[in-house]
Enzyme design. Structure first.
Site, PDB file in Angstrom:
ATOM      1  N   LEU A  89      13.582   3.453  22.650  1.00  0.00           N
ATOM      2  CA  LEU A  89      13.662   3.325  21.389  1.00  0.00           C
ATOM      3  C   LEU A  89      13.648   1.613  21.071  1.00  0.00           C
ATOM      4  O   LEU A  89      14.593   1.320  21.812  1.00  0.00           O
ATOM      5  CB  LEU A  89      15.086   3.917  21.471  1.00  0.00           C
ATOM      6  CG  LEU A  89      15.307   3.840  19.451  1.00  0.00           C
ATOM      7  CD1 LEU A  89      13.465   4.290  18.621  1.00  0.00           C
ATOM      8  CD2 LEU A  89      16.162   4.557  19.046  1.00  0.00           C
ATOM      9  N   ASP A  90      12.890   1.744  20.156  1.00  0.00           N
ATOM     10  CA  ASP A  90      12.951  -0.382  20.261  1.00  0.00           C
ATOM     11  C   ASP A  90      12.996  -1.471  21.393  1.00  0.00           C
ATOM     12  O   ASP A  90      13.537  -1.996  21.728  1.00  0.00           O
ATOM     13  CB  ASP A  90      14.760  -0.571  19.469  1.00  0.00           C
ATOM     14  CG  ASP A  90      14.613   0.153  17.903  1.00  0.00           C
ATOM     15  OD1 ASP A  90      13.411   0.814  17.342  1.00  0.00           O
ATOM     16  OD2 ASP A  90      15.627   0.301  17.400  1.00  0.00           O
TER      17      ASP A  90
END
Lengths: 285, 285, 285, 285
Positions: free
Chosen positions: B228-229
């Site tokens: 994520l990210d």
């Protein structure tokens, strides 16, 4: 003191309550002063009131202080009365990188930075000639073991006393200071370090930034606390880079941001524009 | 295909070896093409060669492909031959925030963004009228439990197939996608998120940024991976803020950076300017 | 020459025609070179083709030149073959302002600027000690009448010959050069001047900028032509200011932009990244 | 009026004399107000004092005005008492370009711009549907001869009266307004135009900028005076471009700067942050 300067800087911090501005401006009127610049901020988070004033007056310091006293007592203010342009007594610590020291020295001489530099201290001797060119005393002491580190920190504190130092600047000083020293110099010691989006932990951050292909690299000037690289932020800058930059080029680009960011932070501090609000800074530009 | 367009975009990626440029330019000359724009990059880290060419030619696609074939085989190239300005088939996912979608739609209509938008999917219904104004089909499906999430991700994949989607854009889509979906759409799904110096983990980063008094806030557009990210960064922007900004204002300022950063990333991707080099991107602006 | 360097820079300019890239890359392959960086641009306005290549090779210069000769003749190219990192022989002219000279000297010594400085010439003596600190010869000659001006310009031309100067930098040199000298040094003399939005004609532009309350001030580095301040632009920067800045502060802020803009322009020129396309520059960053 | 709002904005302008701040803050204390934000500036050039205050109070407007009256009379102040967040009644004029209008409408709806838009007037019909999407009344009137121009300007003035308009925004309105209309709307009419370094006179400035190879293009928002494009500057922005940009691309890039610069200027005006000091603006950000 009987000095009779033209421009004063007054900074004050207290609990936010109605009537502060009226009370302060009344004291200034009473002392024959005219407010030429005024900035204030009420922090919702901490309930604290911050103010910075520039005041033109023919009155001596005593008159001013006497007029301010009842107000500063009534509101339990922390306050400081200074003269615009008075050079701040600043101690600079460096290691081997010259870019930040060069910028500070050049701008100080150019009259763009209201500081005086009674001494540069270093854990290396490499920057002696740069300091010498600007006629600033320089001392290099090796810091390679615990005893030398203790001695060096003692030298720092002695220098702070001898020269009545108001600000210590870590201009790429690459040794970690002891928590005790950080605490002793709390609120008057500034550091510069590189910054990235996103941040990178661990060794060689520029290499990591290169590997992740970051598009912006920058620098953060902040107060030093015992929490390494985590003190209140004073100033930040970034610059755009692209995939073609080598790690070595990223370092050079980052150094430019470091010097201009540190110099800016020192300038604001020397002009009494930096106030602390818990973990954050109020900057009255 | 027998189309006979004027301007082609050729992108190619292969192991870096001598003679590639000569071989490729020979194939282009053989197909009657004239190189009008050329960018290349040799990645030291991965030993990979990247190239993007714009070529003017009257020859049909078949002629081009036939001329390129021996070279692309000899150097084991990954390559793509596209037409300048062809709208990229793009699926946009949104939740409730309108700023990114509005910017994509407005610029698409203004002719500044070479994409077509056959569908907007959302886990809310709130942005239906905005899509409708730009005559873009919109579907809102609640995603409040595991079954609905599975159904929604299936709908995404079906839409990708039905509309032959080349790029999925998460325009402030606030649901976490499953690792399987991320993997399926690898290299053709882009996300936008806020960025700070330093980064903040955990909930409500704007509030944390406010508490630390950051001086720069920004946004990062990146490829989505199951981390994520943390996918390869395509574009980043920051803007200066000061202590007087409330958390709410920081959010509004951050949103501006988000929309312009995302739109820029989508534009470069649609123009075949974004190539992947391991964990980093090569951007041929 | 029998030098056998690793990295070459090849720049070439010619009329735009099909097949140039193929021909050049063929010559490079023939000379055993590997292209590591390549940028090209076809100017619609002038029909001119521009290219800059970095090439890795073990071959000596003679081999390269022999391989290139047929191609450069066939396409009537203007071309240059240089070695990456070779210091450009640079003559700096100054008057009294130190900021640009200091930046050039510091970065040259820091290894960030591939130039060598055999001489600094000035119409004043004030910057002698700065040059001396960096061990650069300095000559100050008064230029207060026509005869002294003629003599000074003759000294410039002699210095250009003696030191085989490749670039003359006007680092806040405040005398107007004669059209003859501008013509003699055409394409290898760079100036820096302040820039505003909108522009201000006449004396004391910073004062005018202050009176109009401009919000951006900046600097432009450009080639010198006999049209004062109107030569092809190499680089421009601006910085934000507000109503509270005095004219004196605007000057200091403008000087920062001047030094970084001039240093950037000199760096690009020294790296053979600046090519002329009529009245405009092509910058291969 | 008997409204009892929480937050007031007080702006005032007068000749600079000692004691103003004390007198004003006294009146505010008397009215039970607490100053939460305060900015002031003394203009050396014109000898004028400017102040903007935000005040929290439970008192009704009458109480405030009664308390302020003696002070505003004593110092012959021009002053305004407004409520934070009150939407400014704004009339927008457009021609065919949508980018500025779109940005104003989107941000108004998003709650980021404290204005209300009772009407959009245009000399074309093309932007009717955009206004309609945001439920803003739109009138298009052809303006192709002197009679139509007179009628259109009469319509503008009637709209200003009917809707009690406080600000007229020229959002890429491409007709020149008559000096009489400019004078009638003086100090409450804002225009946006492109800006370059250096400036270009005459037709097609983007083409000229392309031919000169400028590296920065931008936009300026300013008050309209009868001196075309020469009124007091409110805000300016620039963005970097390079030689590869076509004239058409420069236009698109310039439009982005135009919309964000105009929106910013309108926002500051609506928040009573823009004060006039002769030919310059004081912006209390």
């Amino acid at each position: 003191m009987t000095a009779s300067p033209t421009h004063w800087i007054l900074t004050l911090v207290c609990e936010d309550r109605p009537g502060i501005v009226h009370a302060i401006s009344g004291a200034i009127v009473a002392a024959g002063g005219n407010i030429t610049e005024s900035q204030q901020f009420s922090s919702d988070g901490t309930g604290t009131f911050f103010m910075r004033l520039q005041v033109e007056s023919d009155a001596p310091r005593e008159t001013f202080e006497a007029a301010l006293l009842p107000v500063t007592q009534q509101y339990t203010m922390t306050w400081q009365l200074d003269v615009v342009g008075r050079p701040l007594r600043t101690l600079v610590l460096v290691s081997t990188a010259a870019h930040c020291l060069n910028d500070l020295l050049f701008r100080q001489r150019a009259g763009q930075l209201p500081i005086e530099l009674p001494l540069v201290l270093s854990n290396h001797g490499g920057l002696a000639s740069l300091a010498e060119f600007y006629s600033v005393p320089f001392e290099g002491h090796p810091v390679t073991n615990a005893a030398e580190k203790t001695a060096f920190e003692a030298r720092i504190l002695r220098a702070v006393e001898e020269h009545d130092i108001e600000l210590v600047v870590l201009a790429r000083y690459m040794q970690i200071l002891s928590p005790e020293l950080c605490a002793r110099l709390g609120g008057r010691i500034i550091n510069i370090h590189h910054s990235f989006l996103p941040g990178f932990k661990g060794a060689n951050p520029y290499k990591q930034a290169h590997q992740r292909g970051v598009k912006l690299i920058g620098a953060t000037a902040h107060f030093v606390t015992s929490d390494l690289d985590e003190g209140p932020i004073i100033e930040q800058n970034v610059v755009r880079v692209d995939h073609s930059r080598s790690t070595r080029e990223l370092v050079a680009i980052g150094q430019d941001e470091e010097s201009r960011t540190l110099t800016q932070a020192v300038k604001w501090f020397a002009e009494n524009r930096v106030l602390l609000d818990g973990d954050r800074t109020i900057i009255f530009k």
